[in-house]
Design a protein around this motif. Sequence first.
Motif, PDB file in Angstrom:
ATOM      1  N   GLY A  44      18.025  -0.522  -6.100  1.00 43.37           N
ATOM      2  CA  GLY A  44      18.187  -1.244  -6.282  1.00 43.37           C
ATOM      3  C   GLY A  44      17.094  -2.027  -8.039  1.00 43.37           C
ATOM      4  O   GLY A  44      18.138  -3.522  -7.931  1.00 43.37           O
ATOM      5  N   LYS A  45      16.591  -1.488  -8.064  1.00 43.83           N
ATOM      6  CA  LYS A  45      15.771  -2.118  -9.601  1.00 43.83           C
ATOM      7  C   LYS A  45      17.117  -2.026 -10.293  1.00 43.83           C
ATOM      8  O   LYS A  45      16.794  -2.672 -11.061  1.00 43.83           O
ATOM      9  N   ILE A  46      17.905  -0.753 -10.190  1.00 38.94           N
ATOM     10  CA  ILE A  46      18.814  -0.366 -12.129  1.00 38.94           C
ATOM     11  C   ILE A  46      19.705  -1.455 -11.250  1.00 38.94           C
ATOM     12  O   ILE A  46      20.109  -1.699 -12.542  1.00 38.94           O
ATOM     13  N   ASP A  47      20.217  -2.024 -10.429  1.00 40.42           N
ATOM     14  CA  ASP A  47      20.914  -3.358 -10.280  1.00 40.42           C
ATOM     15  C   ASP A  47      20.677  -4.717 -10.343  1.00 40.42           C
ATOM     16  O   ASP A  47      21.521  -5.267 -10.291  1.00 40.42           O
ATOM     17  N   GLY A  48      19.457  -4.437 -10.871  1.00 45.61           N
ATOM     18  CA  GLY A  48      18.712  -6.225 -11.354  1.00 45.61           C
ATOM     19  C   GLY A  48      17.657  -6.001 -10.011  1.00 45.61           C
ATOM     20  O   GLY A  48      17.810  -7.436 -10.522  1.00 45.61           O
ATOM     21  N   CYS A  49      17.308  -5.755  -9.651  1.00 47.21           N
ATOM     22  CA  CYS A  49      16.649  -6.266  -8.409  1.00 47.21           C
ATOM     23  C   CYS A  49      15.427  -6.443  -8.434  1.00 47.21           C
ATOM     24  O   CYS A  49      14.880  -5.596  -8.930  1.00 47.21           O
ATOM     25  N   SER A  50      14.964  -7.368  -8.231  1.00 45.22           N
ATOM     26  CA  SER A  50      12.848  -7.472  -8.801  1.00 45.22           C
ATOM     27  C   SER A  50      12.350  -6.679  -7.759  1.00 45.22           C
ATOM     28  O   SER A  50      12.739  -6.515  -7.158  1.00 45.22           O
TER      29      SER A  50
ATOM     30  N   PHE B 290      10.078  -8.177  -5.475  1.00 42.36           N
ATOM     31  CA  PHE B 290      10.696  -8.196  -4.172  1.00 42.36           C
ATOM     32  C   PHE B 290      12.153  -8.416  -3.651  1.00 42.36           C
ATOM     33  O   PHE B 290      12.347  -8.597  -2.995  1.00 42.36           O
ATOM     34  N   GLY B 291      13.195  -8.449  -4.516  1.00 40.44           N
ATOM     35  CA  GLY B 291      14.465  -8.270  -4.111  1.00 40.44           C
ATOM     36  C   GLY B 291      14.879  -7.031  -3.017  1.00 40.44           C
ATOM     37  O   GLY B 291      15.482  -6.539  -2.462  1.00 40.44           O
ATOM     38  N   VAL B 292      13.498  -6.008  -4.170  1.00 38.36           N
ATOM     39  CA  VAL B 292      14.234  -4.769  -3.545  1.00 38.36           C
ATOM     40  C   VAL B 292      13.096  -4.503  -2.484  1.00 38.36           C
ATOM     41  O   VAL B 292      14.107  -3.824  -1.172  1.00 38.36           O
ATOM     42  N   PHE B 293      12.388  -5.139  -2.280  1.00 37.04           N
ATOM     43  CA  PHE B 293      11.509  -5.189  -0.758  1.00 37.04           C
ATOM     44  C   PHE B 293      12.122  -6.092   0.658  1.00 37.04           C
ATOM     45  O   PHE B 293      12.822  -5.524   1.149  1.00 37.04           O
ATOM     46  N   LEU B 294      13.130  -6.862  -0.063  1.00 38.88           N
ATOM     47  CA  LEU B 294      14.289  -7.871   1.014  1.00 38.88           C
ATOM     48  C   LEU B 294      15.556  -7.319   1.081  1.00 38.88           C
ATOM     49  O   LEU B 294      15.778  -7.487   2.357  1.00 38.88           O
ATOM     50  N   HIS B 295      15.497  -6.830   0.293  1.00 34.73           N
ATOM     51  CA  HIS B 295      17.434  -6.602  -0.009  1.00 34.73           C
ATOM     52  C   HIS B 295      17.247  -5.099   0.520  1.00 34.73           C
ATOM     53  O   HIS B 295      18.631  -4.398   1.078  1.00 34.73           O
ATOM     54  N   VAL B 296      16.298  -4.278   0.529  1.00 36.04           N
ATOM     55  CA  VAL B 296      16.557  -2.447   0.510  1.00 36.04           C
ATOM     56  C   VAL B 296      15.772  -1.805   1.725  1.00 36.04           C
ATOM     57  O   VAL B 296      16.142  -1.468   2.320  1.00 36.04           O
TER      58      VAL B 296
ATOM     59  N   VAL C 225       0.999  -1.109  -0.099  1.00 37.78           N
ATOM     60  CA  VAL C 225       0.107  -0.411  -0.462  1.00 37.78           C
ATOM     61  C   VAL C 225       1.270   1.021   0.205  1.00 37.78           C
ATOM     62  O   VAL C 225      -0.028   2.438   0.070  1.00 37.78           O
ATOM     63  N   ALA C 226       1.889   1.506   0.248  1.00 37.94           N
ATOM     64  CA  ALA C 226       3.110   2.494   0.612  1.00 37.94           C
ATOM     65  C   ALA C 226       3.900   2.595  -0.798  1.00 37.94           C
ATOM     66  O   ALA C 226       4.067   3.076  -1.897  1.00 37.94           O
ATOM     67  N   ARG C 227       3.792   1.674  -1.164  1.00 37.35           N
ATOM     68  CA  ARG C 227       4.609   1.747  -3.101  1.00 37.35           C
ATOM     69  C   ARG C 227       4.120   1.415  -3.838  1.00 37.35           C
ATOM     70  O   ARG C 227       4.932   2.011  -5.115  1.00 37.35           O
ATOM     71  N   LEU C 228       3.437  -0.136  -4.290  1.00 39.51           N
ATOM     72  CA  LEU C 228       2.865  -0.075  -5.744  1.00 39.51           C
ATOM     73  C   LEU C 228       1.958   0.587  -5.417  1.00 39.51           C
ATOM     74  O   LEU C 228       0.614   0.894  -4.835  1.00 39.51           O
ATOM     75  N   LYS C 229       1.654   0.481  -7.237  1.00 41.49           N
ATOM     76  CA  LYS C 229       0.145   1.020  -7.267  1.00 41.49           C
ATOM     77  C   LYS C 229      -0.969   0.953  -7.252  1.00 41.49           C
ATOM     78  O   LYS C 229      -1.339  -0.469  -9.052  1.00 41.49           O
TER      79      LYS C 229
END
Length: 279
Positions: free
Chosen positions: A175-181, A183-189, A98-102
């Motif tokens: 993080g997305k530019i570095d190739g994270c999906s 869920f990867g952005v959510f988990l690692h950032v 609800v905070a980040r996804l459209k």
Amino acid sequence: MSTVKKRGPLLTAVVHAILIFLAAFQLFPLVVLFINTLRTDAEIKQTPLGFPEHASFINYAETWMKGSYAVAFRNSIFIGVCVIAIVIVGAGLAAYGVARLKIPGRNFFIGYFMMGMSFPAFMFIVPLYYNFSEMGLVNTHASVIIIYAASYIPFSMLLIRTFLVGIPRELEEAGKIDGCSEFGVFLHVTMPLSLPILATVALIVFVWCWNEFLWANTFLTVDDIRTVSTRFYKFVGEWSRDLAKIYTAGMIALGPIIILYLCLQKSFIEGLTQGGVKG
């Protein structure tokens, strides 16, 4: 300017005096509780407010054994840890959504969670007991774990969302530019940056689970699976004539929460203040 400087120390002294009074007012019952755990039942009945003639911790050993608090502690810790894990995962994912996804209608979901917190527990206790009884979940830890997780996720989600709104989007975009999906952005950032609020949520949820009585007393009626709050309730009924043991049982039930808060108060306050400012 000189008038302001003269009033500054006076106002500060008044504020400090008020805070000291409020702190003493709050701590007085705890101090009395602890002192009476060191006294005998006869001393307490003779003088409710007083110091022990010969301070002893024997009440703690006797109450711990007679009250089966080792089992109650194990049950409460197990339930609390399970609920924290479910709430952190569920509320964290929901808050990120609800905070980040459209997501279409995300404001509806926020309102839905807020509305869910407004209903009293008594509205659900009878149908839940019937359904859980049909499923064989009564007198199992799973029953209260499900109820606690469902009850605490809405508040936790809103609290985490408030914190996530203040995290710069540039960090996630990097993080997305570095190739994270996603869920990867959510988990690692996002999650590593949210550790203060996650620690706050974990502490709040654990305290709620530890102190909760209504659901635990309804669904956990077997001694081997009782939590600390229900064990204390039963202990008071069994030892109602021994005030020393009742005071000690109360101190045993409160002690872990007091120690936990004192150890984690910095993270707790940091999470709440950062979430409040960023929201």
